[in-house]
Design an enzyme around this catalytic site. Sequence first.
Site, PDB file in Angstrom:
ATOM      1  CG  ASP A 275      -1.784   1.152   1.387  1.00 29.16           C
ATOM      2  OD1 ASP A 275      -2.683   1.275   0.541  1.00 29.16           O
ATOM      3  OD2 ASP A 275      -1.594   1.961   2.307  1.00 29.16           O
ATOM      4  CD  GLU A 317      -2.424   2.195  -3.418  1.00 30.28           C
ATOM      5  OE1 GLU A 317      -3.330   2.965  -3.759  1.00 30.28           O
ATOM      6  OE2 GLU A 317      -1.642   2.463  -2.488  1.00 30.28           O
TER       7      GLU A 317
HETATM    8  C1  GLC Z   1      -3.935   3.515  -0.318  1.00 30.99           C
HETATM    9  C2  GLC Z   1      -5.337   2.967  -0.132  1.00 30.99           C
HETATM   10  C3  GLC Z   1      -6.239   4.079   0.331  1.00 30.99           C
HETATM   11  C4  GLC Z   1      -5.699   4.640   1.618  1.00 30.99           C
HETATM   12  C5  GLC Z   1      -4.233   5.055   1.467  1.00 30.99           C
HETATM   13  C6  GLC Z   1      -3.613   5.330   2.783  1.00 30.99           C
HETATM   14  O1  GLC Z   1      -3.872   4.439  -1.329  1.00 30.99           O
HETATM   15  O2  GLC Z   1      -5.789   2.412  -1.334  1.00 30.99           O
HETATM   16  O3  GLC Z   1      -7.550   3.625   0.499  1.00 30.99           O
HETATM   17  O4  GLC Z   1      -6.462   5.747   1.992  1.00 30.99           O
HETATM   18  O5  GLC Z   1      -3.465   4.041   0.879  1.00 30.99           O
HETATM   19  O6  GLC Z   1      -3.369   4.125   3.471  1.00 30.99           O
END
Ligand code: GLC
Length: 639
Positions: A275, A317
Amino acid sequence: MNQATLHKLLASQQTTANMKTHFYFRLATNLTLIKEAFFRIYPESEVAFNDLLALLTQLFAKRPLHLKKQDLERVNVENWYRSEKLVGMQLYVDLFSKDLKGLQEKIPYFEDLGVNFLHIMPITTRPEGENDGGYAVNNHTAIDPKYGTPKDLESLTAKMRSKNMFLMLDFVVNHTSDEHEWAVKAKAGEEKYQQYYYTYSDRTIPDEFEKSLPEVFPKTAPGNYTFIPEMNRWVMTVFNTYQWDLNYTNPKVFLEMLTNLVELSNLGVDVVRFDALAFLWKKIGTISQNLDEAHTIVFLFRMCLQVVAPSTILLAEAIVAPRDILKYFGQGIRTGNECEIAYNASFMALLWNSIATKKTALLYKTLINAPTKPNQCTWINYIRCHDDIGLGLDDQHIQELGWNPQGHRKFLLDYYCQRTDWSPAKGLLFMYNPKTGDGRITGSAASLLGLEKAIQDKNDELLKQSRDKIVMLHGLILSFGGIPLIYAGDEIGALNDYSFLEDEYKREDNRWVNRPRQDWKLITTFSKKESVHLQIYTTIKRLIHIRKSNSIFADNGNPILHQTANEHILIYERSTDSGQGIMVLCNFDEHPQVVESSWIGALGYLENQALYDLVTDEHITLNSGFLELQPFQLLWLKK
Ligand code: GLC
């Protein structure tokens, strides 16, 4: 001890010894790379490096036997994640099935649809109130009792494994919640843990950072630092005020997080979603995203995992510019050695752009100019996820098409966020900044594609169009090359869910509008009446089945783009050296469109004057020299 038991014991001792040998072999092969990367980030940290070596051995010792076996088996199924057989779904356990036990009971639903890869949204402990949908973690591996027990997860993963299903869980690598044990100790004044985060006694350094740091949630969490009265210090909080950024300049943080990563993998996770990994390193004077050091940390995690738990792979991500996303696959000698998978966020944003403009020029321009993806890596292709849609479009490309970038973004926000009366979309504006005009879009796929409005207005024409758009976009993510990830609810055309407005912890974050509860009532009455939702479900199910039965859909390399004079049509082709091929065509316009067809025939798709379309299982005779596509029609031509 009888003979049989003795044999069993000897065999298992041999296997254990064999596995250890493999471990040391992996360690020996990767050690130079690990060492080089480690000292690049942490020069002069000899002690920490020795700690890392000891940790790798300890972590391997704790890896469950069945996963050690899997580690060896998967070596033989090279690049399993590029298979056409994989089709994914992303879901929130509580909204989908209440808890983990409930989720296990839903396996027949996934089997019916053809889904065999699940991204389960965070299920670890989090603060009671606001917690960013679980992305504010109190602990990286402890299951929140509201979802069930560790045993429930074990039972689910065992069941999934027996059904050849794969599991993806999040590793929230960039931050913890302010209730995490480390944060609690930092607040209590423990210096060791204050150094796990970026904390400062005054604003001098924060102010320097702020000069170039953008804001992720400008409306609800402006700025990037939060003052914590308990410790009388400022802490860096790039996302929400309750999400503290981890300080990776401290090698202890890396070691602790590596332990968490392996423990997560030991829960039976096949793919770990890294993430917000673009944010892992911060530097004054930069936007503190995608920095070289962040890549080195990801590479280090990957290489350590390669030694301890090699069958677990990583998803990046990184919702950043196309050329920056590709860097998370690794570059130069690191190619293929950062993350094996990345979100195809550019393709996603461009699809939404094409829906609104009804044109494909920007899509072509961006894809043609994007660097190619390494062959051993793959995409997650998706239309919607739990987050907002950011307009990650390249201004220069927009300009080259003769459009004004600012005006174009405004048009997209107007189109999707109910700021014109002629658009069928019912999205919401997310984190709009009136100073810059920047904003993002939320809303479920179906609502953004007009289904909500069609149902409200009882408009049959719009209903049909939105259904066809939903199907068409799914047909694209199923055929582009990579793992298609369907957002739970989209397979039945779920509409926006406005109930978040009644929840004090959710109402400020309208991403919750696109996180609907799975409508089992609707699904269980499917057989009783024909509905648009059923039509969407059955068509997507059929497309999934076609994908899984044709190896040409495997990710065997980047698709070839074919651009024609028709600005509404998108065409790409995937082919193999053995002469197999699939050509995907679709029409983003609400009117029928034609493309000249002789070149398609010349590429080998014509047989007895006809093309064969997998979607309808029909032959298309070409008498006129043109191929006609109905509004929002998708074709999968096979050769
Ligand atoms: C990522 C997740 C998102 C979250 C962010 C902070 O982008 O997809 O939902 O708010 O991380 O953890």
